[in-house]
Design an enzyme around this catalytic site. Structure first.
Site, PDB file in Angstrom:
ATOM      1  N   PRO A  22      26.941  53.623  54.581  1.00 45.37           N
ATOM      2  CA  PRO A  22      27.471  54.933  54.999  1.00 45.37           C
ATOM      3  C   PRO A  22      28.751  54.770  55.820  1.00 45.37           C
ATOM      4  CG  PRO A  22      25.203  54.600  55.816  1.00 45.37           C
ATOM      5  CD  PRO A  22      25.627  53.329  55.163  1.00 45.37           C
ATOM      6  N   THR A  29      39.155  44.133  67.467  1.00 46.01           N
ATOM      7  CA  THR A  29      39.062  44.041  66.007  1.00 46.01           C
ATOM      8  C   THR A  29      39.987  45.027  65.295  1.00 46.01           C
ATOM      9  OG1 THR A  29      37.536  44.533  64.172  1.00 46.01           O
ATOM     10  CG2 THR A  29      37.033  45.556  66.249  1.00 46.01           C
ATOM     11  N   ASP A  30      40.329  44.714  64.054  1.00 48.07           N
ATOM     12  CA  ASP A  30      41.131  45.640  63.241  1.00 48.07           C
ATOM     13  C   ASP A  30      40.360  46.922  62.932  1.00 48.07           C
ATOM     14  OD1 ASP A  30      39.296  44.582  61.397  1.00 48.07           O
ATOM     15  OD2 ASP A  30      40.816  43.910  59.957  1.00 48.07           O
ATOM     16  N   GLU A  31      39.030  46.896  63.135  1.00 47.57           N
ATOM     17  CA  GLU A  31      38.229  48.076  62.778  1.00 47.57           C
ATOM     18  C   GLU A  31      38.526  49.266  63.680  1.00 47.57           C
ATOM     19  OE1 GLU A  31      34.314  47.356  61.404  1.00 47.57           O
ATOM     20  OE2 GLU A  31      34.743  45.266  60.964  1.00 47.57           O
ATOM     21  N   TYR A  70      29.887  50.528  65.577  1.00 50.88           N
ATOM     22  CA  TYR A  70      30.475  49.260  66.047  1.00 50.88           C
ATOM     23  C   TYR A  70      31.955  49.453  66.386  1.00 50.88           C
ATOM     24  CZ  TYR A  70      32.942  44.792  65.595  1.00 50.88           C
ATOM     25  OH  TYR A  70      33.786  43.731  65.802  1.00 50.88           O
ATOM     26  N   LYS A 113      33.870  49.166  70.079  1.00 49.89           N
ATOM     27  CA  LYS A 113      34.977  48.231  70.375  1.00 49.89           C
ATOM     28  C   LYS A 113      36.209  49.005  70.854  1.00 49.89           C
ATOM     29  CE  LYS A 113      35.132  44.348  69.947  1.00 49.89           C
ATOM     30  NZ  LYS A 113      34.752  43.253  70.878  1.00 49.89           N
ATOM     31  N   VAL A 136      26.234  43.722  46.554  1.00 53.67           N
ATOM     32  CA  VAL A 136      27.601  44.231  46.747  1.00 53.67           C
ATOM     33  C   VAL A 136      27.514  45.736  46.970  1.00 53.67           C
ATOM     34  CG1 VAL A 136      29.808  44.613  45.575  1.00 53.67           C
ATOM     35  CG2 VAL A 136      28.645  42.392  45.365  1.00 53.67           C
ATOM     36  N   PHE A 143      30.048  33.015  66.954  1.00 54.68           N
ATOM     37  CA  PHE A 143      30.866  32.405  65.890  1.00 54.68           C
ATOM     38  C   PHE A 143      32.305  32.111  66.344  1.00 54.68           C
ATOM     39  CE2 PHE A 143      33.516  33.954  62.088  1.00 54.68           C
ATOM     40  CZ  PHE A 143      33.685  32.684  61.563  1.00 54.68           C
TER      41      PHE A 143
HETATM   42  P1  NAD Z   1      28.927  36.934  67.051  1.00 52.78           P
HETATM   43  O1  NAD Z   1      27.989  38.077  66.830  1.00 52.78           O
HETATM   44  O2  NAD Z   1      28.839  35.719  66.210  1.00 52.78           O
HETATM   45  O3  NAD Z   1      28.812  36.448  68.570  1.00 52.78           O
HETATM   46  C1  NAD Z   1      28.663  37.312  69.653  1.00 52.78           C
HETATM   47  C2  NAD Z   1      28.212  36.486  70.842  1.00 52.78           C
HETATM   48  O4  NAD Z   1      28.107  37.349  71.979  1.00 52.78           O
HETATM   49  C3  NAD Z   1      26.844  35.833  70.655  1.00 52.78           C
HETATM   50  O5  NAD Z   1      26.864  34.505  71.118  1.00 52.78           O
HETATM   51  C4  NAD Z   1      25.924  36.686  71.529  1.00 52.78           C
HETATM   52  O6  NAD Z   1      24.816  35.969  72.048  1.00 52.78           O
HETATM   53  C5  NAD Z   1      26.881  37.104  72.631  1.00 52.78           C
HETATM   54  N1  NAD Z   1      26.463  38.348  73.296  1.00 52.78           N
HETATM   55  C6  NAD Z   1      26.085  39.523  72.715  1.00 52.78           C
HETATM   56  N2  NAD Z   1      25.771  40.422  73.648  1.00 52.78           N
HETATM   57  C7  NAD Z   1      25.974  39.825  74.861  1.00 52.78           C
HETATM   58  C8  NAD Z   1      25.845  40.259  76.200  1.00 52.78           C
HETATM   59  N3  NAD Z   1      25.427  41.501  76.489  1.00 52.78           N
HETATM   60  N4  NAD Z   1      26.163  39.398  77.190  1.00 52.78           N
HETATM   61  C9  NAD Z   1      26.588  38.129  76.916  1.00 52.78           C
HETATM   62  N5  NAD Z   1      26.702  37.661  75.650  1.00 52.78           N
HETATM   63  C10 NAD Z   1      26.412  38.500  74.637  1.00 52.78           C
HETATM   64  O7  NAD Z   1      30.361  37.597  66.973  1.00 52.78           O
HETATM   65  P2  NAD Z   1      31.753  36.988  66.471  1.00 52.78           P
HETATM   66  O8  NAD Z   1      31.889  37.239  65.022  1.00 52.78           O
HETATM   67  O9  NAD Z   1      31.939  35.622  66.992  1.00 52.78           O
HETATM   68  O10 NAD Z   1      32.765  37.982  67.212  1.00 52.78           O
HETATM   69  C11 NAD Z   1      33.281  37.654  68.501  1.00 52.78           C
HETATM   70  C12 NAD Z   1      34.211  38.758  68.940  1.00 52.78           C
HETATM   71  O11 NAD Z   1      35.256  38.909  67.991  1.00 52.78           O
HETATM   72  C13 NAD Z   1      33.536  40.132  69.040  1.00 52.78           C
HETATM   73  O12 NAD Z   1      34.016  40.778  70.192  1.00 52.78           O
HETATM   74  C14 NAD Z   1      33.960  40.850  67.785  1.00 52.78           C
HETATM   75  O13 NAD Z   1      34.016  42.234  68.005  1.00 52.78           O
HETATM   76  C15 NAD Z   1      35.336  40.252  67.555  1.00 52.78           C
HETATM   77  N6  NAD Z   1      35.790  40.191  66.146  1.00 52.78           N
HETATM   78  C16 NAD Z   1      35.000  39.655  65.173  1.00 52.78           C
HETATM   79  C17 NAD Z   1      35.487  39.578  63.864  1.00 52.78           C
HETATM   80  C18 NAD Z   1      34.656  38.965  62.741  1.00 52.78           C
HETATM   81  O14 NAD Z   1      35.064  39.066  61.585  1.00 52.78           O
HETATM   82  N7  NAD Z   1      33.542  38.301  63.007  1.00 52.78           N
HETATM   83  C19 NAD Z   1      36.760  40.072  63.558  1.00 52.78           C
HETATM   84  C20 NAD Z   1      37.535  40.626  64.586  1.00 52.78           C
HETATM   85  C21 NAD Z   1      37.047  40.663  65.879  1.00 52.78           C
HETATM   86  P1  TYD Z   2      31.144  42.418  56.792  1.00 50.55           P
HETATM   87  O1  TYD Z   2      31.147  40.933  56.677  1.00 50.55           O
HETATM   88  O2  TYD Z   2      29.907  43.100  57.273  1.00 50.55           O
HETATM   89  O3  TYD Z   2      32.394  42.800  57.694  1.00 50.55           O
HETATM   90  P2  TYD Z   2      33.061  44.265  58.008  1.00 50.55           P
HETATM   91  O4  TYD Z   2      32.091  45.314  57.726  1.00 50.55           O
HETATM   92  O5  TYD Z   2      33.302  44.097  59.472  1.00 50.55           O
HETATM   93  O6  TYD Z   2      34.319  44.325  57.198  1.00 50.55           O
HETATM   94  O7  TYD Z   2      31.511  43.035  55.390  1.00 50.55           O
HETATM   95  C1  TYD Z   2      32.718  42.712  54.719  1.00 50.55           C
HETATM   96  C2  TYD Z   2      32.803  43.589  53.493  1.00 50.55           C
HETATM   97  O8  TYD Z   2      31.746  43.221  52.580  1.00 50.55           O
HETATM   98  C3  TYD Z   2      32.600  45.061  53.801  1.00 50.55           C
HETATM   99  O9  TYD Z   2      33.438  45.837  52.937  1.00 50.55           O
HETATM  100  C4  TYD Z   2      31.145  45.312  53.456  1.00 50.55           C
HETATM  101  C5  TYD Z   2      30.895  44.330  52.300  1.00 50.55           C
HETATM  102  N1  TYD Z   2      29.500  43.823  52.213  1.00 50.55           N
HETATM  103  C6  TYD Z   2      28.774  43.958  51.028  1.00 50.55           C
HETATM  104  O10 TYD Z   2      29.278  44.498  50.010  1.00 50.55           O
HETATM  105  N2  TYD Z   2      27.491  43.492  50.989  1.00 50.55           N
HETATM  106  C7  TYD Z   2      26.894  42.914  52.070  1.00 50.55           C
HETATM  107  O11 TYD Z   2      25.694  42.536  51.985  1.00 50.55           O
HETATM  108  C8  TYD Z   2      27.665  42.748  53.271  1.00 50.55           C
HETATM  109  C9  TYD Z   2      27.052  42.104  54.482  1.00 50.55           C
HETATM  110  C10 TYD Z   2      28.956  43.222  53.297  1.00 50.55           C
END
Ligand code: NAD
Ligand code: TYD
Length: 344
Positions: free
Chosen positions: A274, A126-128, A150, A154, A206, A12
């Site tokens: 959880p 990530t902020d997590e 997760y 990270k 939710v 993404f």
């Molecule tokens: P995503 O799950 O959409 O994409 C992850 C990509 O990594 C996929 O294309 C997958 O095929 C590839 N991948 C997974 N394992 C692999 C491996 N072993 N070798 C090579 N490629 C591999 O994730 P995203 O939401 O685009 O997140 C991208 C990065 O940003 C991650 O590192 C995530 O921790 C970080 N991030 C995500 C968010 C969010 O809200 N989505 C927020 C903050 C940080």
């Molecule tokens: P998510 O998109 O999984 O991101 P993160 O856990 O990394 O914050 O979830 C965002 C928020 O939405 C989180 O507080 C969990 C909640 N959530 C639900 O309530 N129902 C759902 O089905 C999902 C996927 C998330």
């Protein structure tokens, strides 16, 4: 900087970064390296499929040989690592792949970067890693308090990056983004999952009381933030990339339903995740001081994103089959059966 290896570039946020870099910097070569797990999708790179400055390699970041060969074949001088297992709920069901990719994979990339010699290594985090922030805003020097497998994976990856900077002098930069939304997001995360389910008139599960707070960042602002840290960040430093749009989950769910013209009776309160973090909130003054700024406001960004999912069913309908349905059953079947309507 001539050749950037973008790992996880078919996911993404990685694909938004690749699309941005390929079109903004035609003089650079961008090599996307991606394992194409369930979350990786070459459709995300269709808008740049004919770009002469882009190449795609299918490979695993935890595979030393494949990473080494790619560094050599393309004379890689810069790495931006987006590759990760990225979904909290999947890490609770099955943490194994998270350790392999988010910890060992980062180590393998760093080790090959050290042997090969590179200019800069950007780790997308990530902020997590800060954990549950009940009040105030996390700054980059705050301690790590990860609560899910997760988040812990990270945080561990980041610690490896730090050690390679301090011990081997590798030029590293870390970014910590907040909850990201936008086009091409795999429909397991809150916004694309609820959007595509609501479009089909299906229940929106939710978790708990729905009062958890997340900080929403548009994917293009996140991708430009990573590019900004790559180009202007100081070696060895971390930068928060925040949306500064704190919203309660239930409020986001209601807004999404109202934009789509769907009824609130789709909302189902289900048993909580959880270890569910109650609130994330970051201060991002440090990256702003380098000149990064956001272009999206949350409500406008959400509207545009929902329109994208309405207009691009071809993209998400084929994802919601096979493995996805198996995951849906494991994650939601029992929860929904125990769920409660919004009115009860
Ligand atoms: P995503 O799950 O959409 O994409 C992850 C990509 O990594 C996929 O294309 C997958 O095929 C590839 N991948 C997974 N394992 C692999 C491996 N072993 N070798 C090579 N490629 C591999 O994730 P995203 O939401 O685009 O997140 C991208 C990065 O940003 C991650 O590192 C995530 O921790 C970080 N991030 C995500 C968010 C969010 O809200 N989505 C927020 C903050 C940080
Ligand atoms: P998510 O998109 O999984 O991101 P993160 O856990 O990394 O914050 O979830 C965002 C928020 O939405 C989180 O507080 C969990 C909640 N959530 C639900 O309530 N129902 C759902 O089905 C999902 C996927 C998330």
């Amino acid at each position: 900087m001539k050749t950037i290896l973008v790992t996880g570039g078919a996911g993404f946020i990685g694909s938004a970064f690749v699309r941005h870099m390929v079109t903004t910097y035609p003089e650079l070569t961008i090599v996307t390296y991606d394992k194409l797990t369930y979350a990786g999708n070459l459709d995300n790179l269709l808008p740049i499929k004919d770009a002469p400055n882009h190449a795609f390699v299918r490979g695993d970041i935890a595979d030393h040989e494949a990473v080494r060969e790619t560094f050599q074949r393309y004379s890689v001088d810069t790495v931006v690592n987006f590759a990760a297992e990225s979904h909290v709920d999947r890490s609770i069901l099955d943490p194994d792949a998270f350790i392999r990719t988010d910890v060992i994979g980062v180590y393998v990339l760093l080790e090959e970067a050290r042997r090969h010699g590179i200019g800069r290594f950007v780790q997308v985090s990530t902020d997590e890693v800060y954990g549950d922030v009940r009040e105030g805003f996390s700054v980059e020097t705050d301690p790590f308090m990860p609560n899910s497998p997760y988040a812990a994976s990270k945080a561990s990856g980041e610690l490896m990056v730090r050690s390679y900077h301090v011990t081997y002098g590798i030029d590293t930069v870390v970014t910590r983004g907040s909850n990201t939304y936008g086009p091409y997001q795999y429909p397991e995360k809150l916004i694309p999952f609820f959007a595509t389910e609501a479009l089909d008139g299906r229940p929106l599960p939710v978790y708990g009381d729905g009062q958890q707070v997340r900080d929403w960042l548009h994917v293009d602002d996140h991708a430009r933030g990573v590019a900004h840290a790559l180009l202007h960040g100081k070696s060895g430093e971390a930068y928060n990339i925040a949306g500064e749009a704190l919203r309660v989950n239930l409020e986001v769910t209601r807004l999404l339903l109202s934009i789509l013209g769907k009824d609130e009776s789709l909302i189902k309160f289900v048993p909580d995740r959880p270890g569910h973090d109650r609130r994330y909130a970051m201060n991002c003054d440090k990256l702003k001081a380098l000149g990064w700024e956001r272009r999206y406001d949350f409500e406008d960004g959400l509207r545009a994103t929902l329109t994208w999912y309405q207009e691009n069913e071809w993209w998400w309908r084929k994802i919601k089959t096979g493995e996805y349905l198996e995951y849906y059953r494991r994650q939601y079947a029992e929860r929904l059966a125990a769920g409660q309507d919004v009115s009860s």
